[in-house]
Design an enzyme around this catalytic site. Structure first.
Site, PDB file in Angstrom:
ATOM      1  N   GLU A 165     -13.543 -38.437 -35.341  1.00 17.31           N
ATOM      2  CA  GLU A 165     -13.041 -38.225 -34.291  1.00 17.31           C
ATOM      3  C   GLU A 165     -12.645 -40.294 -34.462  1.00 17.31           C
ATOM      4  O   GLU A 165     -13.042 -41.253 -34.514  1.00 17.31           O
ATOM      5  CB  GLU A 165     -13.436 -38.351 -33.037  1.00 17.31           C
ATOM      6  CG  GLU A 165     -12.425 -38.588 -31.603  1.00 17.31           C
ATOM      7  CD  GLU A 165     -11.273 -37.310 -31.546  1.00 17.31           C
ATOM      8  OE1 GLU A 165     -10.701 -38.304 -32.385  1.00 17.31           O
ATOM      9  OE2 GLU A 165     -11.495 -36.782 -30.482  1.00 17.31           O
ATOM     10  N   ASP A 166     -11.045 -40.817 -33.789  1.00 18.12           N
ATOM     11  CA  ASP A 166     -11.138 -42.100 -32.979  1.00 18.12           C
ATOM     12  C   ASP A 166     -12.232 -42.703 -32.176  1.00 18.12           C
ATOM     13  O   ASP A 166     -12.864 -43.840 -32.194  1.00 18.12           O
ATOM     14  CB  ASP A 166      -9.746 -42.632 -32.788  1.00 18.12           C
ATOM     15  CG  ASP A 166      -9.426 -41.343 -31.788  1.00 18.12           C
ATOM     16  OD1 ASP A 166      -9.782 -40.576 -30.988  1.00 18.12           O
ATOM     17  OD2 ASP A 166      -8.659 -41.583 -30.802  1.00 18.12           O
TER      18      ASP A 166
ATOM     19  N   ASP B 116      -3.816 -44.828 -29.365  1.00 10.05           N
ATOM     20  CA  ASP B 116      -2.121 -45.341 -28.966  1.00 10.05           C
ATOM     21  C   ASP B 116      -2.642 -45.752 -27.144  1.00 10.05           C
ATOM     22  O   ASP B 116      -3.303 -45.541 -26.946  1.00 10.05           O
ATOM     23  CB  ASP B 116      -1.332 -44.451 -29.242  1.00 10.05           C
ATOM     24  CG  ASP B 116      -1.890 -42.975 -28.300  1.00 10.05           C
ATOM     25  OD1 ASP B 116      -2.821 -42.025 -27.964  1.00 10.05           O
ATOM     26  OD2 ASP B 116      -0.943 -42.422 -28.028  1.00 10.05           O
TER      27      ASP B 116
ATOM     28  N   ASP C 144     -14.595 -40.838 -25.094  1.00  8.14           N
ATOM     29  CA  ASP C 144     -14.626 -40.925 -23.946  1.00  8.14           C
ATOM     30  C   ASP C 144     -14.897 -40.283 -23.238  1.00  8.14           C
ATOM     31  O   ASP C 144     -16.341 -40.065 -22.621  1.00  8.14           O
ATOM     32  CB  ASP C 144     -12.959 -41.074 -23.076  1.00  8.14           C
ATOM     33  CG  ASP C 144     -12.440 -41.749 -21.998  1.00  8.14           C
ATOM     34  OD1 ASP C 144     -13.305 -42.154 -21.376  1.00  8.14           O
ATOM     35  OD2 ASP C 144     -10.847 -41.867 -22.758  1.00  8.14           O
TER      36      ASP C 144
ATOM     37  N   PHE D 241      -9.308 -49.341 -22.123  1.00  7.94           N
ATOM     38  CA  PHE D 241      -8.528 -48.960 -22.570  1.00  7.94           C
ATOM     39  C   PHE D 241      -8.039 -49.661 -24.017  1.00  7.94           C
ATOM     40  O   PHE D 241      -7.681 -50.994 -23.929  1.00  7.94           O
ATOM     41  CB  PHE D 241      -6.590 -48.390 -21.316  1.00  7.94           C
ATOM     42  CG  PHE D 241      -6.572 -47.579 -22.679  1.00  7.94           C
ATOM     43  CD1 PHE D 241      -6.751 -46.278 -22.573  1.00  7.94           C
ATOM     44  CD2 PHE D 241      -5.463 -48.637 -23.463  1.00  7.94           C
ATOM     45  CE1 PHE D 241      -5.723 -45.733 -23.410  1.00  7.94           C
ATOM     46  CE2 PHE D 241      -4.330 -47.059 -24.217  1.00  7.94           C
ATOM     47  CZ  PHE D 241      -4.677 -45.963 -23.702  1.00  7.94           C
TER      48      PHE D 241
ATOM     49  N   LYS E 288      -3.491 -37.307 -33.429  1.00 10.68           N
ATOM     50  CA  LYS E 288      -4.131 -38.247 -34.921  1.00 10.68           C
ATOM     51  C   LYS E 288      -5.092 -39.481 -34.786  1.00 10.68           C
ATOM     52  O   LYS E 288      -5.077 -40.402 -35.611  1.00 10.68           O
ATOM     53  CB  LYS E 288      -2.252 -39.091 -34.452  1.00 10.68           C
ATOM     54  CG  LYS E 288      -1.162 -38.058 -33.942  1.00 10.68           C
ATOM     55  CD  LYS E 288      -0.014 -38.648 -33.180  1.00 10.68           C
ATOM     56  CE  LYS E 288       0.858 -37.930 -33.093  1.00 10.68           C
ATOM     57  NZ  LYS E 288       2.009 -38.371 -32.497  1.00 10.68           N
ATOM     58  N   GLY E 289      -5.554 -39.636 -33.654  1.00 14.48           N
ATOM     59  CA  GLY E 289      -6.201 -41.219 -33.073  1.00 14.48           C
ATOM     60  C   GLY E 289      -7.181 -40.843 -34.090  1.00 14.48           C
ATOM     61  O   GLY E 289      -7.420 -42.298 -34.901  1.00 14.48           O
TER      62      GLY E 289
ATOM     63  N   ARG F  45      -0.630 -47.758 -32.718  1.00 12.41           N
ATOM     64  CA  ARG F  45      -1.480 -46.919 -33.730  1.00 12.41           C
ATOM     65  C   ARG F  45      -1.132 -48.116 -35.236  1.00 12.41           C
ATOM     66  O   ARG F  45      -3.037 -47.799 -35.318  1.00 12.41           O
ATOM     67  CB  ARG F  45      -1.153 -46.008 -34.062  1.00 12.41           C
ATOM     68  CG  ARG F  45      -1.423 -44.407 -32.676  1.00 12.41           C
ATOM     69  CD  ARG F  45      -1.266 -43.007 -33.328  1.00 12.41           C
ATOM     70  NE  ARG F  45      -0.579 -42.184 -32.444  1.00 12.41           N
ATOM     71  CZ  ARG F  45      -1.587 -41.283 -31.682  1.00 12.41           C
ATOM     72  NH1 ARG F  45      -2.880 -41.688 -32.164  1.00 12.41           N
ATOM     73  NH2 ARG F  45      -1.099 -40.401 -30.957  1.00 12.41           N
TER      74      ARG F  45
ATOM     75  N   LYS G  84     -17.280 -45.190 -25.582  1.00 15.42           N
ATOM     76  CA  LYS G  84     -17.390 -45.498 -24.486  1.00 15.42           C
ATOM     77  C   LYS G  84     -18.128 -44.571 -23.303  1.00 15.42           C
ATOM     78  O   LYS G  84     -18.006 -43.371 -22.306  1.00 15.42           O
ATOM     79  CB  LYS G  84     -16.041 -45.624 -23.215  1.00 15.42           C
ATOM     80  CG  LYS G  84     -14.843 -45.879 -24.393  1.00 15.42           C
ATOM     81  CD  LYS G  84     -13.762 -45.738 -22.597  1.00 15.42           C
ATOM     82  CE  LYS G  84     -12.890 -46.081 -23.435  1.00 15.42           C
ATOM     83  NZ  LYS G  84     -11.715 -45.651 -22.715  1.00 15.42           N
TER      84      LYS G  84
HETATM   85  P1  IMP Z   1     -12.086 -37.706 -24.229  1.00 15.82           P
HETATM   86  O1  IMP Z   1     -12.100 -36.161 -23.718  1.00 15.82           O
HETATM   87  O2  IMP Z   1     -11.892 -37.959 -22.823  1.00 15.82           O
HETATM   88  O3  IMP Z   1     -13.646 -37.377 -24.507  1.00 15.82           O
HETATM   89  O4  IMP Z   1     -10.534 -38.551 -24.679  1.00 15.82           O
HETATM   90  C1  IMP Z   1     -10.697 -38.178 -26.027  1.00 15.82           C
HETATM   91  C2  IMP Z   1      -9.517 -38.669 -26.524  1.00 15.82           C
HETATM   92  O5  IMP Z   1      -8.701 -39.266 -25.792  1.00 15.82           O
HETATM   93  C3  IMP Z   1      -9.582 -39.907 -27.972  1.00 15.82           C
HETATM   94  O6  IMP Z   1      -9.670 -38.165 -28.980  1.00 15.82           O
HETATM   95  C4  IMP Z   1      -8.313 -40.476 -27.409  1.00 15.82           C
HETATM   96  O7  IMP Z   1      -7.465 -39.369 -28.200  1.00 15.82           O
HETATM   97  C5  IMP Z   1      -7.925 -40.901 -26.536  1.00 15.82           C
HETATM   98  N1  IMP Z   1      -8.172 -41.288 -25.810  1.00 15.82           N
HETATM   99  C6  IMP Z   1      -9.918 -42.127 -25.127  1.00 15.82           C
HETATM  100  N2  IMP Z   1      -9.423 -42.929 -25.152  1.00 15.82           N
HETATM  101  C7  IMP Z   1      -8.701 -44.140 -25.072  1.00 15.82           C
HETATM  102  C8  IMP Z   1      -8.168 -45.219 -25.507  1.00 15.82           C
HETATM  103  O8  IMP Z   1      -8.635 -46.148 -24.430  1.00 15.82           O
HETATM  104  N3  IMP Z   1      -7.054 -45.428 -26.144  1.00 15.82           N
HETATM  105  C9  IMP Z   1      -5.940 -44.891 -26.634  1.00 15.82           C
HETATM  106  N4  IMP Z   1      -7.303 -43.360 -26.550  1.00 15.82           N
HETATM  107  C10 IMP Z   1      -7.830 -43.102 -26.212  1.00 15.82           C
END
Ligand code: IMP
Length: 182
Positions: A105-106, A165, A109, A158, A50-51, A171, A137
């Site tokens: 994508e939002d 969210d 990370d 975070f 949803k992000g 959100r 990040k």
């Molecule tokens: P990754 O697989 O670790 O890159 O994470 C990606 C997903 O984790 C994103 O699409 C978000 O939904 C969630 N996410 C990562 N960092 C945050 C944050 O700081 N706040 C909320 N959701 C996050």
């Protein structure tokens, strides 16, 4: 309406990190780049739910090239504030062969979600895959993922708002807020 400096969501406090005005103007810059790069093309934007939906909608309102829009569902954080490292994907019956895909994508990370997404989408034999993400990040990267259209690099905090969210809350907040200790 003025943007509040602080938000409390459940048991956590959050402080304003990036104002809506700044976000909007950066999204316009990204849209301008995409409109130039995809002149005479007809990309398909795949919004990661949803992000990615808030960023996706704001970005798409500024896209002037012919395009299609799709969505997919990805889950990684669950109800926590740490990336779980495992990713579930639910993709609809999308025709992607020979398409120019832009994944929306939002946040990137660890990069695990986007890496998995790209691998899965590649198996549909698209012509190209590019990535647009509102945030990244860099200090959290476990895998190197190219982000072709990046809004902002942020510290390892975070964040909530603009689609992001905390345990499904926050959100709808129209700016990016970072978690602060009490
Ligand atoms: P990754 O697989 O670790 O890159 O994470 C990606 C997903 O984790 C994103 O699409 C978000 O939904 C969630 N996410 C990562 N960092 C945050 C944050 O700081 N706040 C909320 N959701 C996050």
């Amino acid at each position: 309406m003025t943007t509040p400096e602080f938000y409390t969501i459940k048991d956590k406090k959050f402080k304003l990190m990036i104002d809506d005005v700044i976000i909007q103007s950066r999204i316009q810059e990204l849209a301008d780049m995409i409109n130039i790069d995809y002149q005479n093309k007809s990309p398909i934007f795949i919004i990661v739910l949803k992000g990615g939906m808030f960023f996706g909608i704001e970005l798409l309102k500024k896209i002037t090239v012919d395009c299609e829009i799709e969505t997919l569902i990805s889950k990684s954080y669950g109800l926590n504030m740490k990336s779980s490292g495992t990713v579930d994907l639910i993709i609809g019956s999308i025709a992607l062969e020979d398409k120019d895909i832009i994944i929306v994508e939002d946040i990137i990370d660890t990069g695990l979600t986007m890496n998995k997404l790209k691998n899965v989408l590649n198996s549909y034999n698209p012509k190209s895959i590019k990535v647009a993400s509102l945030l990244r990040k860099p200090d959290c990267a476990k895998i190197d993922v190219t982000v072709d259209y990046l809004g902002f690099e942020i510290e390892d905090k975070f964040v909530v708002g603009y689609g992001l969210d905390y345990a499904e809350f926050g959100r709808q907040i129209p700016a990016i807020y970072q978690h602060i200790e009490d």
